[in-house]
Design a protein around this motif. Structure first.
Motif, PDB file in Angstrom:
ATOM      1  N   ARG A 108     116.290  -0.739-144.380  1.00 35.69           N
ATOM      2  CA  ARG A 108     117.455  -0.967-145.221  1.00 35.69           C
ATOM      3  C   ARG A 108     117.096  -0.949-146.691  1.00 35.69           C
ATOM      4  N   PHE A 109     117.967  -0.396-147.513  1.00 37.34           N
ATOM      5  CA  PHE A 109     117.748  -0.355-148.964  1.00 37.34           C
ATOM      6  C   PHE A 109     116.370   0.158-149.298  1.00 37.34           C
ATOM      7  N   LEU A 110     116.078   1.316-148.811  1.00 34.43           N
ATOM      8  CA  LEU A 110     114.808   1.917-149.184  1.00 34.43           C
ATOM      9  C   LEU A 110     114.946   3.433-149.151  1.00 34.43           C
TER      10      LEU A 110
ATOM     11  N   ASN B  31     121.837   2.031-145.816  1.00 37.26           N
ATOM     12  CA  ASN B  31     121.603   2.326-147.230  1.00 37.26           C
ATOM     13  C   ASN B  31     120.220   2.923-147.448  1.00 37.26           C
ATOM     14  N   VAL B  32     119.888   3.876-146.612  1.00 41.97           N
ATOM     15  CA  VAL B  32     118.590   4.552-146.720  1.00 41.97           C
ATOM     16  C   VAL B  32     118.800   5.873-147.418  1.00 41.97           C
ATOM     17  N   ASN B  33     117.988   6.150-148.423  1.00 42.41           N
ATOM     18  CA  ASN B  33     118.166   7.394-149.168  1.00 42.41           C
ATOM     19  C   ASN B  33     116.951   8.286-149.105  1.00 42.41           C
TER      20      ASN B  33
ATOM     21  N   ILE C 144     123.663   4.653-138.505  1.00 45.75           N
ATOM     22  CA  ILE C 144     123.447   5.006-139.904  1.00 45.75           C
ATOM     23  C   ILE C 144     124.602   4.417-140.684  1.00 45.75           C
ATOM     24  N   MET C 145     124.283   3.452-141.535  1.00 47.65           N
ATOM     25  CA  MET C 145     125.354   2.729-142.194  1.00 47.65           C
ATOM     26  C   MET C 145     125.108   2.629-143.676  1.00 47.65           C
TER      27      MET C 145
ATOM     28  N   ASP D 290     121.916  11.244-148.578  1.00 50.45           N
ATOM     29  CA  ASP D 290     121.243  12.533-148.753  1.00 50.45           C
ATOM     30  C   ASP D 290     121.143  13.282-147.429  1.00 50.45           C
ATOM     31  N   LEU D 291     121.576  12.641-146.373  1.00 53.51           N
ATOM     32  CA  LEU D 291     121.444  13.239-145.045  1.00 53.51           C
ATOM     33  C   LEU D 291     122.313  14.472-144.896  1.00 53.51           C
ATOM     34  N   ASN D 292     121.683  15.524-144.385  1.00 52.71           N
ATOM     35  CA  ASN D 292     122.455  16.733-144.094  1.00 52.71           C
ATOM     36  C   ASN D 292     122.594  16.973-142.616  1.00 52.71           C
TER      37      ASN D 292
END
Lengths: 133, 485
Positions: B196-198, B222-224, B241-242, B251-253
């Motif tokens: 999370r948050f990373l 909140n994963v980027n 995935i939240m 950024d997920l495609n």
């Protein structure tokens, strides 16, 4: 000619009526499908509402009763809320408000405090208005 | 024979005199609740209980669920005092941090259990490099099963030994600038991983997934930075995935997950389409994608967005929420999902929106695309032999019918084609969660509105809904039509 009396009563010697009602009430809320769909904050809000009028004694009774009955979620809530009441309070405050008798000698107590000095310092001073009895 | 209590009613207890101590109920609790209470306290507070009375002396040493907070209260106080004195001395700060670490280490080493169940490390400030994983090392040495790491934004990679563990079953990590681990990863017993948050790179994510042969639950919040998620491990059954409370787009495609059975994509913001590929084992999905682009690109999103749902075809339960509901791709799913049993639409909003916000954000899009969708739907052929349950939840307020109409039109269309329907539920928001201010005034009309909807259903569906085969009931803000068969 004595007929056997069938009884549907299960004795719960450790649990009083009010506490039992609370446990059942909480479990009802917890198992509702709408509750399961809530976010963490909404769940917390709902639980806070449910326990709004409980005093610390009630939580202790709830903890004991739910431990006896095996109602895990109620036990978790009751223990968490009791801990929240104890957080950031001095030893003296906890002793006074929970009615714990200090049976250490002053030397023993001093030795214990020295051993874990960092744990005993930095606590905010007691606010007398926050007494819970 | 009278009961004794009737003859001698119990006297009321006199109220306790002031100053007399109440019985110590906390200490008299059974062991398990007492340990649980201690476990809910940070470790320094738990250690303090040792001095309450003799019965508490060593109790804290038997905790097996530990929370370490950094900085400790004393360290915060040191920082505050330093600020008050008006100067910053790096030496003093380092010395205090070192003392804090040493003290915390002392406390941990006193714990008597050889196996610790859970360690939570909660950092409100990121600890220095050499100490960051010190407590984690301790936990590993005590065969910890559940590890929760909450950093702020730690900016260095985890050491080599962190990637090798054979007792950990559940790990949550939060707050890394970039999550990476030196060397290989082999978490042989890990069943649940939550990040999370990373930020994490595609390569690092693959490395981790390859090293967890028993992983069942993967949760990314909140994963980027992650662009392609490929979950090849056959044991992973649940993927979530939240993106909560954030304006940052994902950024997920692309997601490839051939073994995943349950998928939840919640509040994920995107300006591009998110492709779901090869979801051949998927049985249950909850999809809530929010479009984050400009309004004039919405049509493009609608077109591209249908690609999202093309990957999802063998599911049994589908729950759709948010902008994805407006996407024609739903029709694609409904055409190609012969196993679909339960379909849930959540189209409204639970927050209180002012009428103008409602107008801007929902009605404008809805009104502008409604014609297109109706035309599109007319051309589709559905195969819904298994669909048993349809639920439309929070379908819009009683007077603002637009959002409700969106789902309603789709529902009517579906209802015309189902053969095995058992239950149809249409639920408006509860009265205490109005979706806009005017609902408060119109709350008495909920029942009337539902009745009119019910009538519409019968009118539009005609023979399909013979009244002796179906039972309609209205309870609260919910219309329920149940098959009598």
């Amino acid at each position: 000619m004595g007929k056997e009396r069938r009884t549907n009563v299960i004795p719960l010697p450790e649990v009083d009526g009010v506490t039992l009602e609370r446990i059942i009430g909480f479990l009802k809320i917890y198992t509702e499908e709408s509750f399961q769909q809530f976010t963490v904050q909404e769940k917390k809000k709902r639980c806070d509402e449910f326990f709004a009028n409980c005093k610390f004694n009630d939580f202790l009774t709830l903890a004991s009763a739910s431990n006896y009955m095996g109602a895990q979620v109620v036990l978790d809530e009751a223990c968490q809320r009791t801990a929240d009441m104890m957080k950031n309070k001095s030893v003296a405050w906890v002793r006074k408000n929970f009615g714990i008798k200090n049976n250490f000698t002053p030397e023993e107590e001093e030795a214990m405090r020295e051993k874990h000095e960092w744990a005993y310092e930095g606590v905010d001073p007691d606010d007398d208005e926050e007494d819970i009895i | 024979m009278y009961r004794r209590s009737l003859l001698f009613p119990r006297r009321r207890r006199k109220p306790r005199k002031a100053g007399v101590r109440a019985p110590d109920r906390l200490t008299n609790l059974p062991l398990l609740p007492r340990l649980k209470i201690l476990s809910s306290l940070p470790i320094d507070e738990a250690v303090r209980t040792g001095v309450l009375s003799r019965r508490w002396r060593n109790l804290w040493k038997y905790m097996d669920d530990i929370t370490v907070t950094y900085p400790s209260k004393k360290l915060w106080k040191c920082f505050d005092d330093l600020e008050l004195d008006g100067y910053e001395s790096e030496e003093a700060t380092d010395e205090w941090v070192y003392q804090n670490m040493k003290a915390a280490g002392n406390m941990l080493r006193q714990l008597r259990n050889r196996h610790i169940k859970k360690l939570t490390l909660h950092c409100e400030h990121d600890p220095p490099v050499e100490f960051a994983y010190q407590w984690v090392k301790f936990a590993f040495s005590r065969k910890v099963k559940v590890l929760v790491l909450k950093f702020l934004g730690i900016n260095y990679s985890a050491p080599d030994w962190f990637g090798k563990n054979s007792s950990l079953e559940d790990m949550s990590v939060r707050g890394c600038f970039f999550f990476e681990i030196d060397g290989e990863v082999r978490w042989t017993l890990l069943k649940r991983l939550s990040l999370r948050f990373l930020r994490i790179s595609d390569g690092e994510m693959s490395k981790i997934l390859d090293g967890c042969p028993l992983l069942e639950d993967l949760i990314l919040r909140n994963v980027n930075n992650l662009k392609t998620l490929s979950v090849a491990c056959p044991s992973v059954k649940n993927l979530m995935i939240m993106n909560e409370n954030s304006d940052i787009e994902t950024d997920l495609n692309e997601i490839t997950a051939p073994w995943v059975q349950s998928l939840k994509i919640d509040e994920v913001l995107t300006e591009n389409a998110l492709q779901l590929k090869s979801l051949s084992s998927l049985r249950k999905a909850h999809i809530n994608i929010v479009y984050k682009g400009k309004n004039d690109n919405f049509d493009w999103f609608v077109k591209r967005g249908s690609e999202v749902l093309e990957g999802v075809v063998l599911i049994e339960q589908l729950s759709l929420r948010g902008d994805i509901v407006k996407v024609p791709g739903i029709m694609y799913v409904l055409q190609h999902a012969p196993c679909l049993k339960t379909l849930i639409f959540k189209t409204g909003y639970l927050q209180v929106w002012s009428p103008s916000e409602w107008e801007d954000q929902v009605c404008r899009w809805a009104i502008s695309t409604i014609k297109d969708r109706v035309a599109y739907m007319k051309d589709q052929i559905l195969n819904l032999g298994c669909l048993k349950n349809i639920k439309i939840l929070h379908a819009g307020c009683s007077h603002r019918q637009t959002a409700g109409r969106l789902a309603f039109d789709v529902a009517i269309y579906i209802l015309k084609h189902v053969t095995a329907l058992e239950e149809f539920v249409l639920a408006l928001p509860e009265n205490d969660n109005p979706c806009c201010m005017q609902c408060l005034a119109g709350s008495n009309n909920v029942c009337g509105y539902l009745e009119s909807l019910n009538q519409k259903l019968y009118n539009q569906l005609g023979d399909r809904f013979k009244s002796d085969e179906w039972e309609a009931s209205i309870a609260g803000s919910c219309l329920r039509i149940v098959s009598r068969r």
